[in-house]
Design a protein around this motif. Structure first.
Motif, PDB file in Angstrom:
ATOM      1  N   VAL A  91       0.833  -1.206   0.000  1.00 36.09           N
ATOM      2  CA  VAL A  91       0.000   0.000   0.000  1.00 36.09           C
ATOM      3  C   VAL A  91       0.866   1.253   0.000  1.00 36.09           C
ATOM      4  O   VAL A  91       0.578   2.238  -0.699  1.00 36.09           O
ATOM      5  N   PHE A  92       1.938   1.229   0.774  1.00 34.63           N
ATOM      6  CA  PHE A  92       2.867   2.360   0.847  1.00 34.63           C
ATOM      7  C   PHE A  92       3.398   2.712  -0.545  1.00 34.63           C
ATOM      8  O   PHE A  92       3.444   3.881  -0.938  1.00 34.63           O
ATOM      9  N   ARG A  93       3.787   1.695  -1.318  1.00 38.99           N
ATOM     10  CA  ARG A  93       4.319   1.920  -2.657  1.00 38.99           C
ATOM     11  C   ARG A  93       3.255   2.504  -3.596  1.00 38.99           C
ATOM     12  O   ARG A  93       3.550   3.397  -4.401  1.00 38.99           O
ATOM     13  N   VAL A  94       2.026   2.003  -3.491  1.00 36.01           N
ATOM     14  CA  VAL A  94       0.954   2.515  -4.347  1.00 36.01           C
ATOM     15  C   VAL A  94       0.660   3.976  -4.030  1.00 36.01           C
ATOM     16  O   VAL A  94       0.478   4.808  -4.935  1.00 36.01           O
ATOM     17  N   LEU A  95       0.621   4.325  -2.753  1.00 34.58           N
ATOM     18  CA  LEU A  95       0.367   5.713  -2.371  1.00 34.58           C
ATOM     19  C   LEU A  95       1.446   6.633  -2.920  1.00 34.58           C
ATOM     20  O   LEU A  95       1.159   7.730  -3.407  1.00 34.58           O
ATOM     21  N   ARG A  96       2.694   6.206  -2.859  1.00 36.15           N
ATOM     22  CA  ARG A  96       3.770   7.010  -3.430  1.00 36.15           C
ATOM     23  C   ARG A  96       3.655   7.114  -4.939  1.00 36.15           C
ATOM     24  O   ARG A  96       3.937   8.159  -5.530  1.00 36.15           O
ATOM     25  N   ALA A  97       3.244   6.028  -5.571  1.00 33.82           N
ATOM     26  CA  ALA A  97       3.130   6.044  -7.022  1.00 33.82           C
ATOM     27  C   ALA A  97       2.058   7.011  -7.499  1.00 33.82           C
ATOM     28  O   ALA A  97       2.148   7.568  -8.592  1.00 33.82           O
ATOM     29  N   LEU A  98       1.029   7.237  -6.680  1.00 30.29           N
ATOM     30  CA  LEU A  98      -0.080   8.107  -7.062  1.00 30.29           C
ATOM     31  C   LEU A  98       0.122   9.561  -6.647  1.00 30.29           C
ATOM     32  O   LEU A  98      -0.626  10.432  -7.068  1.00 30.29           O
ATOM     33  N   PRO A 120       8.096   4.305  -7.360  1.00 31.54           N
ATOM     34  CA  PRO A 120       8.345   2.901  -7.029  1.00 31.54           C
ATOM     35  C   PRO A 120       8.482   2.057  -8.283  1.00 31.54           C
ATOM     36  O   PRO A 120       7.712   2.194  -9.234  1.00 31.54           O
ATOM     37  N   ARG A 121       9.469   1.200  -8.287  1.00 34.18           N
ATOM     38  CA  ARG A 121       9.747   0.364  -9.451  1.00 34.18           C
ATOM     39  C   ARG A 121       8.544  -0.516  -9.776  1.00 34.18           C
ATOM     40  O   ARG A 121       7.978  -1.159  -8.906  1.00 34.18           O
ATOM     41  N   GLY A 122       8.171  -0.522 -11.046  1.00 31.37           N
ATOM     42  CA  GLY A 122       7.046  -1.312 -11.503  1.00 31.37           C
ATOM     43  C   GLY A 122       5.737  -0.558 -11.496  1.00 31.37           C
ATOM     44  O   GLY A 122       4.745  -1.037 -12.053  1.00 31.37           O
ATOM     45  N   LEU A 123       5.706   0.623 -10.859  1.00 32.67           N
ATOM     46  CA  LEU A 123       4.479   1.416 -10.791  1.00 32.67           C
ATOM     47  C   LEU A 123       4.639   2.765 -11.489  1.00 32.67           C
ATOM     48  O   LEU A 123       3.810   3.654 -11.309  1.00 32.67           O
ATOM     49  N   GLU A 124       5.683   2.906 -12.267  1.00 35.79           N
ATOM     50  CA  GLU A 124       5.937   4.184 -12.936  1.00 35.79           C
ATOM     51  C   GLU A 124       4.804   4.586 -13.867  1.00 35.79           C
ATOM     52  O   GLU A 124       4.608   5.777 -14.132  1.00 35.79           O
ATOM     53  N   CYS A 168      -4.549   7.426   6.005  1.00 33.00           N
ATOM     54  CA  CYS A 168      -4.335   5.998   5.757  1.00 33.00           C
ATOM     55  C   CYS A 168      -3.527   5.429   6.919  1.00 33.00           C
ATOM     56  O   CYS A 168      -2.379   5.840   7.147  1.00 33.00           O
ATOM     57  N   VAL A 169      -4.123   4.500   7.646  1.00 29.64           N
ATOM     58  CA  VAL A 169      -3.498   3.951   8.855  1.00 29.64           C
ATOM     59  C   VAL A 169      -3.443   2.435   8.763  1.00 29.64           C
ATOM     60  O   VAL A 169      -4.468   1.774   8.572  1.00 29.64           O
ATOM     61  N   THR A 170      -2.256   1.896   8.885  1.00 32.06           N
ATOM     62  CA  THR A 170      -2.061   0.450   8.978  1.00 32.06           C
ATOM     63  C   THR A 170      -1.951   0.066  10.444  1.00 32.06           C
ATOM     64  O   THR A 170      -1.197   0.684  11.189  1.00 32.06           O
ATOM     65  N   THR A 171      -2.712  -0.950  10.854  1.00 35.52           N
ATOM     66  CA  THR A 171      -2.591  -1.486  12.212  1.00 35.52           C
ATOM     67  C   THR A 171      -1.834  -2.801  12.134  1.00 35.52           C
ATOM     68  O   THR A 171      -2.306  -3.780  11.535  1.00 35.52           O
ATOM     69  N   SER A 172      -0.640  -2.795  12.710  1.00 34.81           N
ATOM     70  CA  SER A 172       0.209  -3.977  12.686  1.00 34.81           C
ATOM     71  C   SER A 172      -0.174  -4.911  13.827  1.00 34.81           C
ATOM     72  O   SER A 172      -0.373  -4.462  14.961  1.00 34.81           O
ATOM     73  N   PRO A 173      -0.293  -6.225  13.584  1.00 36.69           N
ATOM     74  CA  PRO A 173      -0.695  -7.163  14.632  1.00 36.69           C
ATOM     75  C   PRO A 173       0.447  -7.451  15.604  1.00 36.69           C
ATOM     76  O   PRO A 173       0.929  -8.577  15.726  1.00 36.69           O
ATOM     77  N   MET A 174       0.882  -6.396  16.295  1.00 35.53           N
ATOM     78  CA  MET A 174       1.985  -6.498  17.241  1.00 35.53           C
ATOM     79  C   MET A 174       1.654  -5.676  18.479  1.00 35.53           C
ATOM     80  O   MET A 174       0.829  -4.748  18.427  1.00 35.53           O
ATOM     81  N   LEU A 175       2.303  -6.000  19.588  1.00 37.29           N
ATOM     82  CA  LEU A 175       2.264  -5.187  20.798  1.00 37.29           C
ATOM     83  C   LEU A 175       3.673  -4.663  21.054  1.00 37.29           C
ATOM     84  O   LEU A 175       4.629  -5.443  21.075  1.00 37.29           O
ATOM     85  N   ALA A 176       3.793  -3.363  21.240  1.00 36.84           N
ATOM     86  CA  ALA A 176       5.106  -2.755  21.432  1.00 36.84           C
ATOM     87  C   ALA A 176       5.414  -2.474  22.897  1.00 36.84           C
ATOM     88  O   ALA A 176       6.568  -2.341  23.282  1.00 36.84           O
ATOM     89  N   GLY A 177       4.364  -2.364  23.732  1.00 37.81           N
ATOM     90  CA  GLY A 177       4.592  -2.022  25.133  1.00 37.81           C
ATOM     91  C   GLY A 177       4.850  -0.536  25.310  1.00 37.81           C
ATOM     92  O   GLY A 177       4.758   0.255  24.362  1.00 37.81           O
ATOM     93  N   PRO A 178       5.170  -0.108  26.526  1.00 38.14           N
ATOM     94  CA  PRO A 178       5.368   1.324  26.792  1.00 38.14           C
ATOM     95  C   PRO A 178       6.623   1.865  26.124  1.00 38.14           C
ATOM     96  O   PRO A 178       7.571   1.129  25.860  1.00 38.14           O
ATOM     97  N   GLY A 179       6.589   3.147  25.837  1.00 33.64           N
ATOM     98  CA  GLY A 179       7.765   3.806  25.282  1.00 33.64           C
ATOM     99  C   GLY A 179       7.501   4.570  24.011  1.00 33.64           C
ATOM    100  O   GLY A 179       7.577   5.802  23.983  1.00 33.64           O
TER     101      GLY A 179
END
Length: 210
Positions: free
Chosen positions: A27-34, A56-60, A160-171
């Motif tokens: 998704v990041f690459r597509v957003l940059r391409a547009l 991005p290569r391939g999306l020129e 545009c927000v990606t939610t990564s299936p991770m827990l980072a904890g405090p900080g």
């Protein structure tokens, strides 16, 4: 922007790359391409290792004009790595930073947009200056401080927000930091435009900002 399930905007190494995955990268690459121009704060550009940009290569095929990079910096100091590319970045700055920025990238690449203070930047004026150069589709990649200022200035149409299936904890901080002197739009309602799920459980959302 990307965040973990518990709201962290970066991983243990202090960079967002450590919490993304192939679905987010796609998704990041597509957003940059547009986009016409990528707008990013100088601090984030240094932390994330930004260099000069190209399509991005391939999306020129999605755009004909070169992809521009615009750095927002109050001081006018330009991350040296961003000078390593086909052309220097555009630099958005105020009165105090214009001379130093011009020495780094050339006066024709400086957008001097003072907000009435010594070193402040008027982001609305910057948006108009980019549009005047034919760069109407602005992709803001943060960081959290710049995103907060953009929201406070009512300059964000989509988030545009990606939610990564991770827990980072405090900080780590959140994707929106507290701006210096303005309310970042707390309580503003958003409308969900798209929601996609990646194979690893990553959620990719496009929110429309009213």
């Amino acid at each position: 922007m990307i965040a973990t399930v518990d709201g962290a905007a970066w991983g243990p190494d202090g960079r967002s790359a450590s919490i993304n995955d192939p679905a987010d990268w796609r998704v990041f690459r597509v957003l940059r391409a547009l986009a016409d121009v990528v707008l990013v704060g100088a601090g984030t550009a240094r932390q994330e290792g930004y260099t000069g940009l190209s399509r991005p290569r391939g999306l020129e095929r999605l755009a004909t004009a070169p992809l521009e990079l615009a750095i927002v910096t109050r001081s006018g100091q330009v991350p040296w790595a961003t000078l390593d590319g086909p052309r220097p970045p555009l630099v958005v700055t105020g009165r105090a930073g214009a001379q130093e920025a011009g020495a780094a990238v050339g006066e024709d690449r400086v957008l001097e947009c003072p907000d009435g203070t010594e070193d402040g930047v008027d982001l609305r004026a910057a948006r108009e200056a980019l549009t005047a150069r034919g760069l109407a589709r602005v992709l803001c990649e943060g960081g959290p401080g710049l995103l907060a200022d953009m929201l406070a200035a009512d300059l964000v149409d989509e988030l545009c927000v990606t939610t990564s299936p991770m827990l980072a904890g405090p900080g780590p901080g959140r994707i929106v930091a507290a701006p210096r002197d303005r309310e970042p739009g707390a309580g503003r309602e958003l409308r969900l435009g798209h929601l996609l799920s990646g194979p690893s459980g990553t959620l990719l959302a496009r929110w429309e900002v009213g």
